[in-house]
Scaffold this active site. Structure first.
Site, short mmCIF file in Angstrom:
data_model
loop_
_atom_site.label_atom_id
_atom_site.label_comp_id
_atom_site.label_asym_id
_atom_site.label_seq_id
_atom_site.Cartn_x
_atom_site.Cartn_y
_atom_site.Cartn_z
N LYS A 90 8.13 3.61 1.65
CA LYS A 90 9.58 3.42 1.79
C LYS A 90 9.99 2.12 1.09
O LYS A 90 9.58 1.03 1.51
CB LYS A 90 9.98 3.34 3.26
CG LYS A 90 9.63 4.58 4.06
CD LYS A 90 10.61 5.70 3.74
CE LYS A 90 10.38 6.87 4.66
NZ LYS A 90 10.42 8.16 4.04
N ASP A 139 -11.53 8.43 6.76
CA ASP A 139 -11.21 9.15 7.99
C ASP A 139 -11.62 10.60 7.83
O ASP A 139 -11.65 11.13 6.72
CB ASP A 139 -9.70 9.06 8.26
CG ASP A 139 -9.34 7.77 8.96
OD1 ASP A 139 -10.19 7.26 9.74
OD2 ASP A 139 -8.23 7.25 8.75
N TYR A 155 -11.28 -4.85 11.29
CA TYR A 155 -10.50 -4.32 12.42
C TYR A 155 -10.33 -5.38 13.51
O TYR A 155 -11.19 -5.54 14.38
CB TYR A 155 -11.21 -3.07 12.99
CG TYR A 155 -11.35 -2.00 11.95
CD1 TYR A 155 -10.37 -1.01 11.81
CD2 TYR A 155 -12.42 -2.00 11.04
CE1 TYR A 155 -10.47 -0.05 10.81
CE2 TYR A 155 -12.52 -1.04 10.05
CZ TYR A 155 -11.55 -0.07 9.94
OH TYR A 155 -11.64 0.88 8.95
N GLU A 184 0.83 -1.22 0.00
CA GLU A 184 0.00 0.00 0.00
C GLU A 184 0.86 1.26 0.00
O GLU A 184 1.83 1.37 0.74
CB GLU A 184 -0.90 0.00 1.24
CG GLU A 184 -1.80 1.21 1.32
CD GLU A 184 -2.84 1.08 2.41
OE1 GLU A 184 -3.55 0.05 2.46
OE2 GLU A 184 -2.94 2.01 3.22
C1 LIG Z 1 -7.24 -1.60 4.67
C2 LIG Z 1 -7.60 -0.18 5.02
C3 LIG Z 1 -7.44 0.82 4.06
C4 LIG Z 1 -7.80 2.16 4.36
N1 LIG Z 1 -7.64 3.12 3.41
C5 LIG Z 1 -8.04 4.40 3.64
C6 LIG Z 1 -7.98 5.41 2.65
O1 LIG Z 1 -7.52 5.17 1.54
N2 LIG Z 1 -8.41 6.67 2.95
C7 LIG Z 1 -8.94 6.97 4.18
O2 LIG Z 1 -9.35 8.12 4.41
N3 LIG Z 1 -9.01 6.04 5.16
C8 LIG Z 1 -8.58 4.77 4.92
N4 LIG Z 1 -8.69 3.80 5.90
C9 LIG Z 1 -9.18 4.19 7.22
C10 LIG Z 1 -10.73 4.09 7.29
O3 LIG Z 1 -11.29 5.02 6.39
C11 LIG Z 1 -11.15 4.42 8.71
O4 LIG Z 1 -10.79 3.37 9.57
C12 LIG Z 1 -12.59 4.84 8.87
O5 LIG Z 1 -12.71 5.44 10.17
C13 LIG Z 1 -13.59 3.70 8.79
O6 LIG Z 1 -13.73 3.24 7.51
P1 LIG Z 1 -14.59 1.90 7.19
O7 LIG Z 1 -14.63 1.76 5.74
O8 LIG Z 1 -14.11 0.77 8.00
O9 LIG Z 1 -16.03 2.40 7.74
P2 LIG Z 1 -17.34 1.66 8.17
O10 LIG Z 1 -17.37 0.24 7.82
O11 LIG Z 1 -18.47 2.50 7.68
O12 LIG Z 1 -17.26 1.76 9.77
C14 LIG Z 1 -17.09 3.01 10.43
C15 LIG Z 1 -17.68 2.92 11.84
O13 LIG Z 1 -19.11 2.89 11.78
C16 LIG Z 1 -19.62 1.68 12.32
N5 LIG Z 1 -20.68 1.25 11.40
C17 LIG Z 1 -20.54 0.86 10.13
N6 LIG Z 1 -21.75 0.59 9.58
C18 LIG Z 1 -22.66 0.85 10.54
C19 LIG Z 1 -24.08 0.80 10.59
N7 LIG Z 1 -24.80 0.42 9.53
N8 LIG Z 1 -24.70 1.12 11.76
C20 LIG Z 1 -23.97 1.53 12.84
N9 LIG Z 1 -22.61 1.60 12.85
C21 LIG Z 1 -21.98 1.26 11.72
C22 LIG Z 1 -18.45 0.71 12.38
O14 LIG Z 1 -18.57 -0.23 13.43
C23 LIG Z 1 -17.28 1.65 12.60
O15 LIG Z 1 -17.15 2.00 13.95
C24 LIG Z 1 -8.32 2.48 5.66
C25 LIG Z 1 -8.45 1.46 6.61
C26 LIG Z 1 -8.11 0.14 6.31
C27 LIG Z 1 -8.25 -0.92 7.36
#
Ligand SMILES: Cc1cc2nc3c(=O)[nH]c(=O)nc-3n(C[C@H](O)[C@H](O)[C@H](O)COP(=O)(O)OP(=O)(O)OC[C@H]3O[C@@H](n4cnc5c(N)ncnc54)[C@H](O)[C@@H]3O)c2cc1C
Length: 292
Positions: free
Chosen positions: A279, A113, A152, A21
């Site tokens: 890196k 995020d 997670y 990544e």
């Molecule tokens: C492999 C990987 C790649 C990433 N790449 C990026 C990137 O390119 N850019 C970036 O900005 N961030 C990135 N992130 C970080 C990610 O965007 C954050 O962790 C973000 O806070 C959550 O994203 P998610 O897609 O898991 O969200 P979601 O799956 O929507 O979850 C977010 C939160 O809401 C809760 N939730 C989800 N659905 C519901 C629902 N229907 N009802 C109630 N609660 C719910 C979940 O439990 C969680 O606490 C990455 C993370 C990972 C693990």
């Protein structure tokens, strides 16, 4: 014409995948340096590279530039990340159309995020609140896109419990997720427990562990605080002992990550995703150690 193979197909092969990544740099001048690092990493033949999606403005444009340059100039299959942050449904549709016309057939679909300086995620009016909304949207518009979703092992920081986070994962998967890539972790036991709990929910998608080598002490403390992945006491103690020697810190970090990956592969994971922090040196060392 599109020659991108779905990552699920790659994951079902006989040997575990290695993916790497990258994140877009803060300014356009640094893109050449990143492409140079990608060239060095591509010599180790990772199965694909992914590029994170910036939270807004110029970083977002740079994500697209980095994806395109890696696809066109470096010998790498590229998977762009895509988030809901700061865009309406219509805008997300336009960006998705561009991804599709550029030939991408794998996308990491995320909520995203909050942009820098903001504490909590605010959904954009007319946009989406959760990754599952984006996954369903992509699935509806382009069923030929293979979607990765985030998992997670140590719980998403905002989730009240791992159980509720697994409920959210199930919704994402049912909406059209095809494989799961995890947040970084340093303790494989946490990953194995997570896999058991995901499976107990009836989710049978490939789960790809995400591994980040420690490259610098301050940096890793900031990252683990943000994503709330635990740094094991033994690793932290080893790192603290050589705190004043950055190269010794890096070496310990790469050795720890190598041991993690070798054990994960030994236990049958379908692939490993390396958070390379842009890196080349450490990513190359890690991949060479793992591929032997
Ligand atoms: C492999 C990987 C790649 C990433 N790449 C990026 C990137 O390119 N850019 C970036 O900005 N961030 C990135 N992130 C970080 C990610 O965007 C954050 O962790 C973000 O806070 C959550 O994203 P998610 O897609 O898991 O969200 P979601 O799956 O929507 O979850 C977010 C939160 O809401 C809760 N939730 C989800 N659905 C519901 C629902 N229907 N009802 C109630 N609660 C719910 C979940 O439990 C969680 O606490 C990455 C993370 C990972 C693990």
């Amino acid at each position: 014409m599109c020659d991108q193979q779905p990552i699920t197909e790659l994951l079902s092969g006989s040997r575990p995948l290695l993916s790497v990544e990258f994140f877009p740099p803060r300014n356009a001048d640094a893109v050449d340096g990143l492409v140079a690092a990608a060239h060095k990493i591509s010599a180790c033949k990772p199965d694909f590279a992914s590029v994170t999606y910036g939270a807004g403005g110029s970083t977002r444009d740079l994500s697209a530039t980095v994806c395109k340059r890696m696809k066109d100039e470096v010998d790498l299959q590229v998977m762009p990340h895509f988030t809901c942050v700061g865009s309406t449904r219509e805008e997300l549709g336009e960006i998705l159309d561009e991804f599709h016309s550029e030939g991408y057939r794998n996308i990491m679909a995320l909520r995203g995020d909050p942009p820098q300086g903001e504490e909590t995620f605010q959904s954009t009016e007319g946009g989406f609140s959760y990754a599952s909304d984006l996954v369903a949207f992509i699935k509806d518009r382009y069923p030929d896109i293979c979607q990765g979703v985030a998992g997670y092992p140590e719980k998403h920081p905002e989730a009240p419990s791992l159980d509720s986070d697994l409920d959210a994962l199930k919704i994402k998967v049912d909406a059209g997720g095809s494989f799961i890539t995890t947040q970084l972790f340093f303790d494989n036991a946490a990953f194995f427990r997570y896999v058991d709990r995901v499976r107990a929910r009836g989710i049978d998608l490939p789960i790809v562990p995400g591994i980040m080598p420690v490259l610098a002490l301050k940096q890793i403390k900031r990252i683990t605080q943000l994503c709330q992945s635990r740094l094991p006491k033994t690793l932290e103690a080893e790192l603290n002992k050589v705190e004043s020697d950055p190269e010794a810190v890096r070496k310990i970090g790469v050795e720890w990550a190598t041991r993690q990956i070798l054990e994960l592969i030994d236990q049958g994971v379908p692939g490993v995703h390396i958070y390379a922090l842009n890196k080349a040196k450490s990513a190359v060392e890690l991949m060479n150690a793992v591929r032997g």
